[in-house]
Write a protein that holds these residues in place. Structure first.
Motif, PDB file in Angstrom:
ATOM      1  N   CYS A  46      10.088  -0.274   2.062  1.00 31.08           N
ATOM      2  CA  CYS A  46      11.443  -0.604   2.488  1.00 31.08           C
ATOM      3  C   CYS A  46      12.453   0.144   1.615  1.00 31.08           C
ATOM      4  O   CYS A  46      12.395   0.064   0.385  1.00 31.08           O
ATOM      5  N   GLU A  47      13.381   0.846   2.243  1.00 37.76           N
ATOM      6  CA  GLU A  47      14.336   1.670   1.496  1.00 37.76           C
ATOM      7  C   GLU A  47      15.630   0.935   1.166  1.00 37.76           C
ATOM      8  O   GLU A  47      16.358   1.342   0.265  1.00 37.76           O
ATOM      9  N   GLN A  48      15.937  -0.122   1.897  1.00 38.28           N
ATOM     10  CA  GLN A  48      17.202  -0.815   1.674  1.00 38.28           C
ATOM     11  C   GLN A  48      17.065  -1.908   0.642  1.00 38.28           C
ATOM     12  O   GLN A  48      15.992  -2.497   0.456  1.00 38.28           O
ATOM     13  N   GLU A  49      18.160  -2.166  -0.058  1.00 37.14           N
ATOM     14  CA  GLU A  49      18.209  -3.279  -0.993  1.00 37.14           C
ATOM     15  C   GLU A  49      18.430  -4.570  -0.204  1.00 37.14           C
ATOM     16  O   GLU A  49      19.262  -4.620   0.704  1.00 37.14           O
ATOM     17  N   ILE A  50      17.692  -5.601  -0.523  1.00 40.98           N
ATOM     18  CA  ILE A  50      17.804  -6.872   0.183  1.00 40.98           C
ATOM     19  C   ILE A  50      18.275  -7.932  -0.800  1.00 40.98           C
ATOM     20  O   ILE A  50      17.697  -8.084  -1.881  1.00 40.98           O
ATOM     21  N   ASP A  51      19.316  -8.638  -0.428  1.00 38.41           N
ATOM     22  CA  ASP A  51      19.869  -9.671  -1.305  1.00 38.41           C
ATOM     23  C   ASP A  51      18.803 -10.696  -1.675  1.00 38.41           C
ATOM     24  O   ASP A  51      18.032 -11.150  -0.820  1.00 38.41           O
ATOM     25  N   SER A  59      14.117  -6.251  -7.324  1.00 39.81           N
ATOM     26  CA  SER A  59      13.676  -4.867  -7.126  1.00 39.81           C
ATOM     27  C   SER A  59      12.981  -4.374  -8.389  1.00 39.81           C
ATOM     28  O   SER A  59      13.606  -4.226  -9.438  1.00 39.81           O
TER      29      SER A  59
END
Length: 345
Positions: A117-122, A126
């Motif tokens: 997964c490339e997006q940061e998720i709240d 990370s």
């Protein structure tokens, strides 16, 4: 014996406290040993925490997330993109483990140690070592250094839990394709016939099982993991989220935190941790027996007996969370039951 210079040291359980705890259980108003596994749980928790009246009021679940290059071989019913979607689901609090953790009063910590997964998720920690393992059917899943880095992530998380006062942690994971490396780890470290360890994972058709077995067999032939070196096995045919959970086990045991092992993937991590440091076994509780055939073999290899049999195979730590009330029951019984002396006998 652990010699990886990971900054952890696991102590033996407190034998004197366990003896005192057993004496307390024997004094309670019941026939000797009549509460079965609950007594064993209470005595072990006493040894872990160093007190006759242990507590498990501060609870956590750690869900390690990672992807697997071997998915390219068609071993899963779902694509790797689902790992990222499920991470978002964890973040929203709508996954099965979130629901059960709320019921049990446990905090959920989701860690991205190796997803694609490339997006940061709240709300997701990370700590990515790399974006998924390499395809173990054509070469090592990861390097030894990458496996160690993922283990370090887990140890760091365990140390945070210790600072927060956590007394019991459930092992959870998310990673499409991860029953494949789990079966490979089980085959190498237990010596059990591979074909008897392969399950349906995410729900592949029975007709696909021979192919899944052939892929794992090819991975073992290509990589030649050394059964006497658990880190070598983990690096060559394991997963980043599995390595992260190895670190949680090692770190939690080092911190005197009880560990609830979930299904086959968490079990594979517990097996690797046990081979790296045998003393962690005393800190492990097998929450349930998964439908994945490798799970029983793994538990037997560690010397664990499942507390529940619910025919589950979801992962995420769901089975481990469901076992939390059993640990609480043990702590309440030893604390709140009357002794024979209390009733005048």
């Amino acid at each position: 014996m652990l010699n990886l210079k990971l900054g952890v040291g696991v102590r033996e359980l407190d034998a004197q406290v366990m003896e005192d705890a057993r004496a307390r259980w024997d004094q309670l108003t019941k026939p000797l040993g009549s509460l079965g596994k609950l007594e064993e749980i209470g005595i072990r928790l006493a040894g872990i925490q160093g007190k006759v009246f242990p507590e498990v009021t501060k609870r956590a679940v750690v869900v390690m997330c990672g992807d697997h290059g071997v998915v390219a071989e068609g071993v899963s019913a779902y694509p790797s993109a689902v790992t990222g979607l499920m991470m978002a689901n964890f973040s929203s609090g709508r996954a099965a483990v979130n629901v059960l953790a709320r019921q049990m009063g446990a905090d959920v910590h989701v860690v991205d140690v190796g997803s694609c997964c490339e997006q940061e998720i709240d709300g997701i920690v990370s700590a990515k070592v790399k974006a998924g393992t390499d395809n173990m059917a054509v070469g090592p899943a990861m390097s030894r250094e990458e496996a160690l880095a993922a283990i370090e992530v887990g140890i760091t998380i365990a140390k945070r839990l210790q600072r927060d006062g956590v007394q019991v942690v459930a092992l959870g994971e998310m990673g499409i394709g991860n029953t494949t490396p789990s079966s490979a780890i089980a085959a190498v470290l237990t010596g059990h016939p591979l074909l008897e360890l392969i399950g349906r994972g995410t729900g592949i058709e029975t007709s696909v099982l021979p192919h899944k077995g052939a892929v794992i067999q090819r991975a073992l032939e290509v990589n030649q993991p050394n059964p006497a070196d658990a880190l070598d096995v983990l690096a060559k045919v394991g997963g980043l989220e599995i390595a992260g959970l190895v670190g949680v086990v090692l770190g939690a045991a080092s911190a005197g935190i009880a560990v609830l092992v979930d299904g086959v993937i968490a079990g594979a991590a517990a097996l690797v941790a046990h081979r790296l440091e045998e003393k962690v076994g005393a800190y492990l509780f097998a929450s349930h027996l998964s439908q994945e055939p490798a799970h029983r073999v793994i538990l037997d290899a560690i010397g664990l007996s499942p507390l529940l049999q619910l025919e589950m195979r979801l992962g995420e730590g769901t089975g481990a969370v469901l076992a939390m009330p059993l640990l609480e029951s043990a702590t309440r019984l030893v604390r709140e039951m009357a002794t024979f002396a209390d009733i005048g006998l």
